[in-house]
Design an enzyme around this catalytic site. Structure first.
Site, PDB file in Angstrom:
ATOM      1  N   ASP A 167     -19.388  -8.522  15.897  1.00 29.83           N
ATOM      2  CA  ASP A 167     -20.814  -7.691  16.828  1.00 29.83           C
ATOM      3  C   ASP A 167     -20.659  -7.850  17.713  1.00 29.83           C
ATOM      4  O   ASP A 167     -20.940  -6.765  18.646  1.00 29.83           O
ATOM      5  CB  ASP A 167     -21.676  -8.576  15.504  1.00 29.83           C
ATOM      6  CG  ASP A 167     -21.907  -7.322  14.518  1.00 29.83           C
ATOM      7  OD1 ASP A 167     -22.602  -7.765  13.848  1.00 29.83           O
ATOM      8  OD2 ASP A 167     -20.941  -7.759  14.175  1.00 29.83           O
ATOM      9  N   CYS A 186     -36.754 -36.576   7.133  1.00 29.01           N
ATOM     10  CA  CYS A 186     -37.956 -36.438   7.734  1.00 29.01           C
ATOM     11  C   CYS A 186     -39.046 -38.260   8.223  1.00 29.01           C
ATOM     12  O   CYS A 186     -39.237 -38.450   7.357  1.00 29.01           O
ATOM     13  CB  CYS A 186     -38.843 -35.661   6.869  1.00 29.01           C
ATOM     14  SG  CYS A 186     -39.391 -35.943   5.275  1.00 29.01           S
ATOM     15  N   LYS A 215     -12.173 -21.757 -18.534  1.00 32.00           N
ATOM     16  CA  LYS A 215     -11.415 -21.718 -17.406  1.00 32.00           C
ATOM     17  C   LYS A 215      -9.864 -23.109 -17.103  1.00 32.00           C
ATOM     18  O   LYS A 215      -9.932 -23.678 -18.478  1.00 32.00           O
ATOM     19  CB  LYS A 215     -12.293 -22.010 -15.933  1.00 32.00           C
ATOM     20  CG  LYS A 215     -13.729 -21.305 -15.817  1.00 32.00           C
ATOM     21  CD  LYS A 215     -13.391 -20.357 -15.042  1.00 32.00           C
ATOM     22  CE  LYS A 215     -14.030 -18.828 -14.504  1.00 32.00           C
ATOM     23  NZ  LYS A 215     -14.202 -19.575 -13.728  1.00 32.00           N
ATOM     24  N   LEU A 272     -21.099 -15.084 -17.245  1.00 31.23           N
ATOM     25  CA  LEU A 272     -20.509 -15.476 -19.018  1.00 31.23           C
ATOM     26  C   LEU A 272     -20.840 -17.115 -18.471  1.00 31.23           C
ATOM     27  O   LEU A 272     -20.346 -18.068 -17.054  1.00 31.23           O
ATOM     28  CB  LEU A 272     -18.879 -15.627 -18.718  1.00 31.23           C
ATOM     29  CG  LEU A 272     -18.950 -14.167 -19.138  1.00 31.23           C
ATOM     30  CD1 LEU A 272     -17.702 -14.453 -19.878  1.00 31.23           C
ATOM     31  CD2 LEU A 272     -19.509 -13.978 -20.978  1.00 31.23           C
ATOM     32  N   LYS A 323      -9.176 -13.954 -18.385  1.00 32.37           N
ATOM     33  CA  LYS A 323      -9.569 -13.198 -17.653  1.00 32.37           C
ATOM     34  C   LYS A 323      -9.643 -12.689 -16.487  1.00 32.37           C
ATOM     35  O   LYS A 323      -9.050 -13.374 -15.732  1.00 32.37           O
ATOM     36  CB  LYS A 323     -10.912 -14.122 -17.251  1.00 32.37           C
ATOM     37  CG  LYS A 323     -12.421 -13.834 -16.572  1.00 32.37           C
ATOM     38  CD  LYS A 323     -13.256 -15.306 -16.825  1.00 32.37           C
ATOM     39  CE  LYS A 323     -14.620 -15.021 -15.698  1.00 32.37           C
ATOM     40  NZ  LYS A 323     -13.974 -14.762 -14.561  1.00 32.37           N
ATOM     41  N   GLU A 325     -12.838  -4.781 -15.644  1.00 32.80           N
ATOM     42  CA  GLU A 325     -12.472  -5.424 -13.963  1.00 32.80           C
ATOM     43  C   GLU A 325     -11.482  -3.843 -13.641  1.00 32.80           C
ATOM     44  O   GLU A 325     -10.672  -3.666 -13.967  1.00 32.80           O
ATOM     45  CB  GLU A 325     -11.424  -6.281 -15.038  1.00 32.80           C
ATOM     46  CG  GLU A 325     -11.979  -7.093 -13.359  1.00 32.80           C
ATOM     47  CD  GLU A 325     -12.815  -8.555 -13.741  1.00 32.80           C
ATOM     48  OE1 GLU A 325     -13.953  -8.230 -14.708  1.00 32.80           O
ATOM     49  OE2 GLU A 325     -13.489  -8.871 -12.869  1.00 32.80           O
ATOM     50  N   CYS A 347     -40.763 -31.064   5.516  1.00 35.25           N
ATOM     51  CA  CYS A 347     -39.558 -31.825   5.616  1.00 35.25           C
ATOM     52  C   CYS A 347     -38.542 -30.693   5.857  1.00 35.25           C
ATOM     53  O   CYS A 347     -38.121 -29.753   5.267  1.00 35.25           O
ATOM     54  CB  CYS A 347     -38.932 -32.701   4.311  1.00 35.25           C
ATOM     55  SG  CYS A 347     -37.514 -33.525   4.370  1.00 35.25           S
TER      56      CYS A 347
HETATM   57  S1  IVH Z   1     -17.454  -9.518 -20.807  1.00 33.78           S
HETATM   58  C1  IVH Z   1     -21.187 -10.801 -21.652  1.00 33.78           C
HETATM   59  N1  IVH Z   1     -14.496  -9.618 -20.573  1.00 33.78           N
HETATM   60  O1  IVH Z   1     -15.968 -12.473 -15.849  1.00 33.78           O
HETATM   61  C2  IVH Z   1     -19.798 -10.064 -21.613  1.00 33.78           C
HETATM   62  N2  IVH Z   1     -15.806 -10.081 -18.972  1.00 33.78           N
HETATM   63  O2  IVH Z   1     -18.298 -14.793 -15.488  1.00 33.78           O
HETATM   64  C3  IVH Z   1     -19.491 -10.117 -19.883  1.00 33.78           C
HETATM   65  N3  IVH Z   1     -14.148 -10.743 -16.765  1.00 33.78           N
HETATM   66  O3  IVH Z   1     -18.473 -10.041 -14.033  1.00 33.78           O
HETATM   67  C4  IVH Z   1     -18.647  -9.717 -19.294  1.00 33.78           C
HETATM   68  N4  IVH Z   1     -12.322 -10.488 -17.778  1.00 33.78           N
HETATM   69  O4  IVH Z   1     -15.762  -9.625 -14.007  1.00 33.78           O
HETATM   70  C5  IVH Z   1     -16.109  -9.731 -20.267  1.00 33.78           C
HETATM   71  N5  IVH Z   1     -12.603  -9.699 -20.399  1.00 33.78           N
HETATM   72  C6  IVH Z   1     -13.791  -9.857 -20.352  1.00 33.78           C
HETATM   73  C7  IVH Z   1     -13.286 -10.010 -18.793  1.00 33.78           C
HETATM   74  C8  IVH Z   1     -14.452 -10.287 -18.131  1.00 33.78           C
HETATM   75  C9  IVH Z   1     -12.893 -10.460 -16.919  1.00 33.78           C
HETATM   76  C10 IVH Z   1     -15.529 -11.180 -15.840  1.00 33.78           C
HETATM   77  C11 IVH Z   1     -15.716 -10.140 -15.307  1.00 33.78           C
HETATM   78  C12 IVH Z   1     -17.495 -11.138 -15.246  1.00 33.78           C
HETATM   79  C13 IVH Z   1     -16.657 -12.062 -15.155  1.00 33.78           C
HETATM   80  C14 IVH Z   1     -18.561 -12.905 -16.623  1.00 33.78           C
END
Ligand code: IVH
Length: 673
Positions: free
Chosen positions: A34, A406, A309, A84, A119, A177, A434
């Site tokens: 900036d 502190c 995950k 989630l 996911k 998504e 602190c």
């Molecule tokens: S369901 C209440 N289904 O995961 C249910 N989410 O941490 C919430 N995501 O922000 C969403 N694939 O961007 C769902 N098959 C799927 C998904 C999915 C990716 C992402 C979504 C959400 C994040 C949740």
């Protein structure tokens, strides 16, 4: 001649200015910071002042005002966009299923089936369709309100603009998504760091024509608000999405047991590099919608879904130093400064050591060679020490007995629930006294889940603190913008943006306000509960004015630990000073009354004894769904005591004395018809 030279010089500057603008606004990838940008602007303006024959349509002096850029209109989601909870192991999945079964009271014949959906790591979006027409498209934002990116979303080919099928609901928020396929990302590699950034950057272009140039894709997987949706399960819904013309994830699967979930997980993880989009785990959703409905939500995530995950990546490195960080509640967190190591594509140079006990337990020392693990978004941590490689002269790490910031004594609290001393050592000073704690408190105050002030990041808090611009949260609303404008890295534009973001947050919900205060043990969920019960900031402050916290005792979910913490908070004069100042500057909106038209509206309930065919949590959630509330003491304020098997007789006696209505489970359920 001279004039011509001046003109040439001027034009060169204008060209450069146009280039910077293009990269900043259109490509979302600033070429300079900036200050550099502002310096050039000033040079152009001064040049024009000096030689008044100079003029150009793209000169900064011709731009109208300093409208905040890249800020889209914010719109509230009719149903919040949740996140989630994460699972990292089979054990986590077993616990997830156990919790669900318990909530559903371990009903015999309960047939749990999952929809397992890879996911996708992209950007989630919510598309409102009314009478078959795509009306508005929002980004997730903070989950409650998103940005209006309709025009950009309309450029995505996977998103139908109109659906004429009869089976399509009258109104629905289709959620899914937005992402870029890895094969398409190849051509964008020099512009963005990874496909996710590319998707996010393209979606947030000011000009939809720019978005259109990027091959964005959309996969649908859930819905928000709906009217007229006919689907009984996630499997059913996914099928319908396809019928209506949406793309769904081809790797979705319906699975029954945890064993098969793990099998599917391993298979997909193996295929991960061959899939043309980035995935970071697998989402498991309870398939049956009626079970989903019964399970409901906790805080920001559904009880009926979890994200499994992909396994952690690990690497080996050496601890160069151990530093102590002080959190907003005074917790002393040891952090290992390690020799930078690349773990799964990310350079890691810090690893948390959690707390004093963890250091002792693993006997972690400066100079040690350690195994570091990095899983998903979780902060990297030390798994183990390679003792064979330990230097003979190395010494045990001495955990500080005084706060490094502190100097106050550090203490370990006694935990009322576990009846044990905490593993965490804390600075004993009260918050703002602190320095490090105060800075962390302000960072928490502006953070996403609290005031969510756009562009007010952690670095800015530290910077402004060091410059004496902020010492307390209320200082944020009285910033000296003239001073900031003259700071390195700032200019008119960025100051205008900051001012705009701050002013927008002068009106805030009571729940966010309580959370933002950073009272220990009052997280998002508790702040929500308090807000729902006390309704207004006035009532909250009144507690301390009267020095009477009885109103909190009856709130279900708020226990002795939380009440003591709130009392402590009010006992401190600096906290009161902050509160008074914030109250003067801000408009704290009263809690929106919950749905009050339910059958239990204004009624309080309490349970004693075991219920049949229903867990306590489900009973509680049923009451809340019907606008009633649960209390945890028998007082005059209690409307109904519901008695299950083997109740506490004392409670029944007290209820009788206070003339509280006493019901058995079936009479209570009859009230619900
Ligand atoms: S369901 C209440 N289904 O995961 C249910 N989410 O941490 C919430 N995501 O922000 C969403 N694939 O961007 C769902 N098959 C799927 C998904 C999915 C990716 C992402 C979504 C959400 C994040 C949740």
């Amino acid at each position: 001649m001279i004039d011509e030279k001046i003109s040439q010089k001027y034009l060169k500057k204008i060209k450069l200015f146009q280039k910077y603008n293009k990269y900043y606004y259109d490509l979302n990838k600033p070429l300079v910071d900036d200050s550099e940008f502002d310096k050039l602007k000033l040079e152009i303006i001064n040049f024009e002042k000096k030689y008044n024959f100079l003029n150009h349509k793209d000169s900064p002096s011709n731009s109208v005002g300093f409208k905040p850029s890249k800020i889209f209109k914010k719109i509230k989601h009719k149903t919040p966009m949740l996140s989630l909870n994460n699972a990292f192991s089979e054990e986590d999945l077993v616990n997830f299923e156990k919790k669900i079964s318990n909530f559903l009271n371990n009903e015999p014949g309960l047939n749990i089936e999952y929809s397992a959906e890879p996911k996708i790591d992209g950007i989630s979006a919510s598309l409102l369709f009314k009478d078959g027409k795509f009306i508005t498209g929002l980004s997730r934002g903070d989950g409650k309100e998103g940005e209006d990116i309709t025009e950009n979303l309309k450029t995505i080919k996977d998103i139908p603009h109109e659906i004429k099928l009869k089976s399509f609901p009258k109104e629905i928020d289709i959620r899914g998504e937005v992402f870029i396929q890895n094969s398409d990302f190849k051509d964008l590699r020099n512009k963005f760091a990874n496909p996710r950034n590319a998707a996010s950057g393209s979606l947030r272009q000011k000009d939809p024509k720019e978005t259109q140039k990027i091959p964005l894709k959309f996969i649908a997987y859930t819905f928000g608000y709906e009217k007229g949706l006919e689907a009984t399960s996630q499997e059913d819904y996914l099928k319908r999405l396809k019928e209506w013309g949406f793309k769904t994830n081809p790797l979705n699967n319906k699975i029954k047991t945890i064993k098969d979930l793990i099998k599917n997980y391993n298979e997909i993880e193996k295929k991960r590099d061959q899939i043309d989009f980035d995935i970071d785990g697998i989402v498991y959703k309870i398939n049956d919608f009626s079970l989903q409905k019964r399970l409901g939500y906790v805080a920001n995530a559904p009880r009926w879904a979890i994200a499994h995950k992909f396994s952690a990546n690990s690497g080996i490195s050496k601890i160069e130093n151990i530093e102590i960080q002080i959190g907003r509640t005074g917790a002393l967190t040891p952090v290992a400064k390690i020799k930078p190591v690349n773990i799964g594509g990310v350079v890691v140079s810090n690893a948390t050591l959690h707390n004093e006990e963890e250091i002792n337990r693993k006997d972690i020392r400066i100079g040690d060679t350690v195994l570091i693990e990095r899983a998903g978004d979780v902060i990297p941590h030390v798994i183990s020490v390679d003792l064979k490689l330990r230097n003979k002269n190395s010494k045990k790490f001495d955990f500080p007995k005084n706060c490094p910031s502190c100097g106050s004594e550090t203490v370990k609290d006694f935990n009322l629930t576990t009846k044990k001393e905490d593993a965490v050592r804390r600075c004993s000073s009260e918050g703002y006294e602190c320095e490090k704690m105060a800075i962390e408190k302000i960072k928490h105050f502006v953070s996403k889940e609290a005031f969510n002030i756009d562009g007010f990041g952690k670095k800015i808090v530290e910077n402004f603190w060091n410059l004496n611009l902020i010492k307390f949260p209320h200082d944020i609303f009285k910033l000296d913008y003239v001073k900031i404008e003259n700071l390195e890295g700032w200019g008119k534009q960025s100051v205008a943006n900051l001012k705009y973001s701050i002013n927008q947050k002068k009106k805030i919900s009571f729940e966010k306000f309580i959370y933002a205060l950073g009272i220990r043990h009052i997280g998002l969920e508790n702040a929500k509960i308090i807000s729902k019960n006390l309704k207004s900031l006035k009532n909250f402050i009144y507690l301390s004015k009267q020095n009477n916290f009885d109103n909190l005792i009856n709130i279900d979910g708020i226990g002795e630990t939380q009440i003591n913490s709130i009392k402590n908070f009010f006992r401190n004069s600096t906290n009161l000073h902050v509160l008074t100042n914030l109250e003067k500057i801000l408009t704290v909106k009263n809690a929106e009354s919950q749905k009050t038209d339910g059958i239990f509206s204004d009624k309080t309930f309490m349970f004693t004894g075991k219920l049949s065919n229903m867990s306590r949590s489900e009973a509680k959630s049923l009451i809340e769904q019907n606008s009633g509330s649960i209390v945890s003491n028998v007082t005059k304020k209690l409307d109904y005591l519901i008695v299950g098997e083997k109740p506490t007789n004392r409670k029944i006696e007290t209820a009788k004395n206070l003339k509280v209505k006493i019901l058995d489970q079936s009479s209570w359920l009859k009230m619900l018809k």
